[in-house]
Design a protein around this motif. Structure first.
Motif, PDB file in Angstrom:
ATOM      1  N   ASP A  73       0.811  -1.216   0.000  1.00 34.28           N
ATOM      2  CA  ASP A  73       0.000   0.000   0.000  1.00 34.28           C
ATOM      3  C   ASP A  73       0.840   1.259   0.000  1.00 34.28           C
ATOM      4  O   ASP A  73       1.952   1.265   0.516  1.00 34.28           O
ATOM      5  N   CYS A  74       0.231   2.340  -0.492  1.00 33.56           N
ATOM      6  CA  CYS A  74       0.854   3.648  -0.301  1.00 33.56           C
ATOM      7  C   CYS A  74       0.882   3.916   1.195  1.00 33.56           C
ATOM      8  O   CYS A  74       1.923   4.231   1.763  1.00 33.56           O
ATOM      9  N   ALA A  75      -0.282   3.782   1.826  1.00 34.57           N
ATOM     10  CA  ALA A  75      -0.388   3.926   3.276  1.00 34.57           C
ATOM     11  C   ALA A  75      -1.203   2.754   3.799  1.00 34.57           C
ATOM     12  O   ALA A  75      -2.327   2.540   3.347  1.00 34.57           O
ATOM     13  N   GLY A 112       7.876  -6.225   1.444  1.00 35.25           N
ATOM     14  CA  GLY A 112       6.549  -5.600   1.467  1.00 35.25           C
ATOM     15  C   GLY A 112       6.633  -4.160   1.951  1.00 35.25           C
ATOM     16  O   GLY A 112       7.466  -3.824   2.797  1.00 35.25           O
ATOM     17  N   ARG A 113       5.777  -3.312   1.378  1.00 32.43           N
ATOM     18  CA  ARG A 113       5.520  -2.014   2.002  1.00 32.43           C
ATOM     19  C   ARG A 113       4.443  -2.319   3.028  1.00 32.43           C
ATOM     20  O   ARG A 113       3.279  -1.979   2.843  1.00 32.43           O
ATOM     21  N   PHE A 114       4.810  -3.024   4.078  1.00 32.20           N
ATOM     22  CA  PHE A 114       3.786  -3.342   5.085  1.00 32.20           C
ATOM     23  C   PHE A 114       4.403  -3.623   6.443  1.00 32.20           C
ATOM     24  O   PHE A 114       5.628  -3.644   6.583  1.00 32.20           O
ATOM     25  N   ALA A 119       3.076   6.157   8.053  1.00 32.88           N
ATOM     26  CA  ALA A 119       3.286   7.613   8.116  1.00 32.88           C
ATOM     27  C   ALA A 119       3.437   8.173   6.707  1.00 32.88           C
ATOM     28  O   ALA A 119       4.169   7.619   5.893  1.00 32.88           O
ATOM     29  N   LYS A 120       2.733   9.263   6.420  1.00 32.28           N
ATOM     30  CA  LYS A 120       2.757   9.824   5.067  1.00 32.28           C
ATOM     31  C   LYS A 120       3.240  11.271   5.069  1.00 32.28           C
ATOM     32  O   LYS A 120       2.784  12.082   5.874  1.00 32.28           O
ATOM     33  N   PRO A 121       4.136  11.607   4.126  1.00 29.64           N
ATOM     34  CA  PRO A 121       4.498  13.018   3.948  1.00 29.64           C
ATOM     35  C   PRO A 121       3.353  13.736   3.235  1.00 29.64           C
ATOM     36  O   PRO A 121       2.684  13.138   2.401  1.00 29.64           O
ATOM     37  N   MET A 356       5.586   4.571 -10.049  1.00 26.87           N
ATOM     38  CA  MET A 356       4.274   5.046  -9.595  1.00 26.87           C
ATOM     39  C   MET A 356       4.299   6.555  -9.282  1.00 26.87           C
ATOM     40  O   MET A 356       3.443   7.300  -9.749  1.00 26.87           O
ATOM     41  N   HIS A 357       5.269   6.979  -8.449  1.00 27.68           N
ATOM     42  CA  HIS A 357       5.156   8.311  -7.843  1.00 27.68           C
ATOM     43  C   HIS A 357       5.459   9.480  -8.766  1.00 27.68           C
ATOM     44  O   HIS A 357       5.091  10.604  -8.462  1.00 27.68           O
ATOM     45  N   GLY A 358       6.133   9.206  -9.915  1.00 26.71           N
ATOM     46  CA  GLY A 358       6.352  10.295 -10.868  1.00 26.71           C
ATOM     47  C   GLY A 358       5.236  10.383 -11.894  1.00 26.71           C
ATOM     48  O   GLY A 358       5.285  11.213 -12.805  1.00 26.71           O
ATOM     49  N   THR A 369      -5.033   9.575  -9.754  1.00 22.92           N
ATOM     50  CA  THR A 369      -4.879   8.290 -10.444  1.00 22.92           C
ATOM     51  C   THR A 369      -3.523   8.197 -11.122  1.00 22.92           C
ATOM     52  O   THR A 369      -2.718   9.144 -11.095  1.00 22.92           O
ATOM     53  N   ARG A 370      -3.266   7.028 -11.710  1.00 25.83           N
ATOM     54  CA  ARG A 370      -2.059   6.813 -12.506  1.00 25.83           C
ATOM     55  C   ARG A 370      -2.457   5.968 -13.701  1.00 25.83           C
ATOM     56  O   ARG A 370      -3.294   5.078 -13.562  1.00 25.83           O
ATOM     57  N   ARG A 371      -1.861   6.259 -14.843  1.00 27.47           N
ATOM     58  CA  ARG A 371      -2.178   5.502 -16.055  1.00 27.47           C
ATOM     59  C   ARG A 371      -1.223   4.335 -16.199  1.00 27.47           C
ATOM     60  O   ARG A 371      -0.001   4.522 -16.137  1.00 27.47           O
ATOM     61  N   PHE A 398       6.386  -1.019  -6.278  1.00 33.15           N
ATOM     62  CA  PHE A 398       5.020  -0.681  -6.703  1.00 33.15           C
ATOM     63  C   PHE A 398       4.110  -0.404  -5.518  1.00 33.15           C
ATOM     64  O   PHE A 398       4.282  -0.988  -4.458  1.00 33.15           O
ATOM     65  N   GLU A 399       3.112   0.447  -5.769  1.00 26.80           N
ATOM     66  CA  GLU A 399       1.994   0.530  -4.839  1.00 26.80           C
ATOM     67  C   GLU A 399       0.926  -0.384  -5.406  1.00 26.80           C
ATOM     68  O   GLU A 399       0.406  -0.151  -6.504  1.00 26.80           O
ATOM     69  N   LEU A 400       0.646  -1.447  -4.691  1.00 24.50           N
ATOM     70  CA  LEU A 400      -0.274  -2.453  -5.218  1.00 24.50           C
ATOM     71  C   LEU A 400      -1.079  -3.070  -4.083  1.00 24.50           C
ATOM     72  O   LEU A 400      -0.738  -2.955  -2.904  1.00 24.50           O
ATOM     73  N   VAL A 428      -4.736   7.679   0.126  1.00 29.22           N
ATOM     74  CA  VAL A 428      -3.582   8.464  -0.318  1.00 29.22           C
ATOM     75  C   VAL A 428      -3.367   8.184  -1.812  1.00 29.22           C
ATOM     76  O   VAL A 428      -4.154   8.638  -2.634  1.00 29.22           O
ATOM     77  N   ASP A 429      -2.330   7.414  -2.184  1.00 25.48           N
ATOM     78  CA  ASP A 429      -2.055   7.235  -3.609  1.00 25.48           C
ATOM     79  C   ASP A 429      -2.785   6.025  -4.204  1.00 25.48           C
ATOM     80  O   ASP A 429      -3.026   5.042  -3.512  1.00 25.48           O
ATOM     81  N   PRO A 430      -3.075   6.112  -5.522  1.00 21.67           N
ATOM     82  CA  PRO A 430      -3.756   5.004  -6.213  1.00 21.67           C
ATOM     83  C   PRO A 430      -2.835   3.802  -6.431  1.00 21.67           C
ATOM     84  O   PRO A 430      -1.668   3.959  -6.798  1.00 21.67           O
TER      85      PRO A 430
HETATM   86 CO    CO Z   1       2.555   6.749  -2.330  1.00 19.86          CO
END
Ligand code: CO
Ligand code: PEP
Length: 457
Positions: A73-75, A112-114, A119-121, A356-358, A369-371, A398-400, A428-430
């Motif tokens: 996840d993003c968050a 994992g992002r887990f 915490a999010k900026p 993802m983030h750019g 969103t992101r394409r 990835f954020e997935l 937060v992010d898609p």
């Molecule tokens: Co993010």
């Protein structure tokens, strides 16, 4: 290797002497201090052995003997600490592992992002709606997303909740990845409900069948079960943004030199807190863990060289992962110069691409969103540039999610702008949904093969 005394002028709290960004102001400082004291007495979430093992794996990934798959996840949200969400995320990461291992003929290191990504900026410390101004939502470790004064107020008790929620998440992840669930002999355990009607199902099941055949063959020839394929370890990572929390999780251990962050295996520095003279870089330079550093389009060669020297002064294998997030439009004009900068000081890092983030945009109806096409464009260009410049892309970020959300546009199922409202859950992010994630794994393999003929060694 840094030791407590070998890292010059550093202590777990030396960051407090520097300018610090992105930290909330707690209304009750005393309550915060008490909570942090309590946190510092709680057991570590990971061990120093695991941290060092991951560093070795990342050292191998830097030159192609492993491939890093970092995702989640993003968050993370406290309310998503459920069996369903956690197992679905493991399933999709295991399926991606299978596709990448088979396609690249390289073992995959899963991070994992887990279990701590809370915490999010934020670009602004406050948010105003209908004339009312409240603290911005900064992630569940600080406050809650609902736009109410009480929920948005930073609450130190959330630090303890973040610790326990990380611990519960990690407990299930460890049990599943050590036990039968992650067994390569049983990839059917990782099937997700909506897999059946997926346009990718056939391609995926062809790989599963091929792997099952090779396994049976190998086991028949050697007359032994392939025991080492029954486990698939997951390491953890998060953005080390909330420095008081990170400091409380910073520990020394008997018989091991140096100071470890034992709240996660791989902490990373986000794009907004990567200034070489500021607090986040100061904290990170002193711990033994492997480190991630996000590298965005405003990064200059001079700054990158300084950061690499500060964070990895001894050019230690596996120490530093540079996670580029430049955007599909900027990657060609920026990445070659960054590769050159690192090479010019004789350092070797693990290059990882976060496509993802750019590539985040807002639709007319207000969805972030992101394409899919932009994500793939950045990833493909990044692969090509590294290959062209004699460098190596050793991982992806990835954020997935393993859930069937509709947050990113495109992919095999052709999600469009109007689909976004159907199942947009991220605060937060898609994120890529299950199917888009699997498609990314197939696309990476296709690109590698196209570039290298076949990469099977
Ligand atoms: Co993010
Ligand atoms: C993130 O990874 O969620 C993030 C905020 O990234 P970055 O620091 O690269 O913007």
């Amino acid at each position: 290797m840094p030791t407590a005394s070998a890292v010059e002028d550093w202590s777990p709290s030396s960051w407090t002497q520097k300018e610090v960004r992105q930290l909330p102001e707690y209304p009750d400082e005393e309550a915060l201090d008490e909570t942090l004291d309590h946190l510092a007495t709680l057991p570590p979430l990971v061990t120093s052995w695991e941290v060092k093992r991951l560093k070795k794996q990342l050292a191998l990934a830097a030159h192609g003997e492993r491939f890093l798959l970092q995702g989640g996840d993003c968050a993370e949200a406290f309310k998503d600490c459920t069996a369903d969400v956690i197992t679905s995320r493991l399933k999709i990461m295991l399926q991606m592992t299978l596709v990448l291992t088979y396609g690249l003929n390289t073992r995959v290191v899963r991070v994992g992002r887990f279990a701590g990504q809370y915490a999010k900026p934020r670009s602004s410390p406050t948010e105003t709606r209908h004339g009312q101004t409240l603290h911005s939502y900064r992630g569940d470790i600080i406050n809650g997303p609902a736009f109410e004064p009480e929920t948005r107020r930073p609450d130190p008790q959330r630090l303890i909740q973040a610790y326990h929620t990380s611990s519960a998440t990690l407990n299930l992840v460890r049990a599943l990845s050590e036990g039968g669930f992650a067994d390569l002999h049983h990839p059917e355990y990782w099937d997700l409900d909506f897999m059946q009607e997926s346009p990718l199902a056939e391609e995926y099941h062809a790989i599963v069948d091929a792997i099952e055949d090779s396994l049976s063959f190998m086991e028949a020839v050697t007359d032994r079960p392939a025991d080492n394929l029954q486990r698939a370890p997951f390491y953890t990572s998060h953005e080390a943004l909330h420095l008081p929390y990170e400091e409380a999780m910073t520990r020394t251990v008997p018989h091991q030199p140096g100071v470890f962050n034992l709240g996660t295996h791989l902490p990373w520095i986000g794009k907004r807190t990567g200034h070489p003279d500021e607090a986040h870089v100061e904290y990170m330079r002193g711990i033994v863990n492997p480190l991630g550093l996000k590298v965005g389009p405003t990064m200059t060669s001079t700054r990158l060289k300084r950061l690499v020297r500060i964070l990895d002064p001894e050019d230690e294998p596996g120490r530093l992962t540079l996670i580029t997030r430049l955007g599909a439009d900027e990657v060609e004009s920026r990445l070659p110069m960054l590769i050159d900068a690192v090479r010019s000081i004789g350092h070797s890092v693990l290059w990882c691409c976060d496509p993802m983030h750019g590539n985040t945009e807002k639709t007319d109806s207000g969805f972030k969103t992101r394409r899919f096409d932009n994500i793939m464009a950045e990833l493909n260009q990044t692969l090509e540039i590294h290959a062209r410049d004699g460098s190596h892309l050793g991982g992806v970020h990835f954020e997935l999610t393993g859930e069937n959300v509709t947050e990113c546009i495109g992919g095999a199922r052709g999600l469009n702008e109007t689909d976004l409202e159907r199942a947009y859950k991220s605060h937060v992010d898609p994120r890529l949904n299950y199917e888009q994630s699997l498609e990314v794994a197939f696309s990476i393999v296709r690109k590698y093969r196209q570039m290298n003929g076949t990469v099977r060694r």
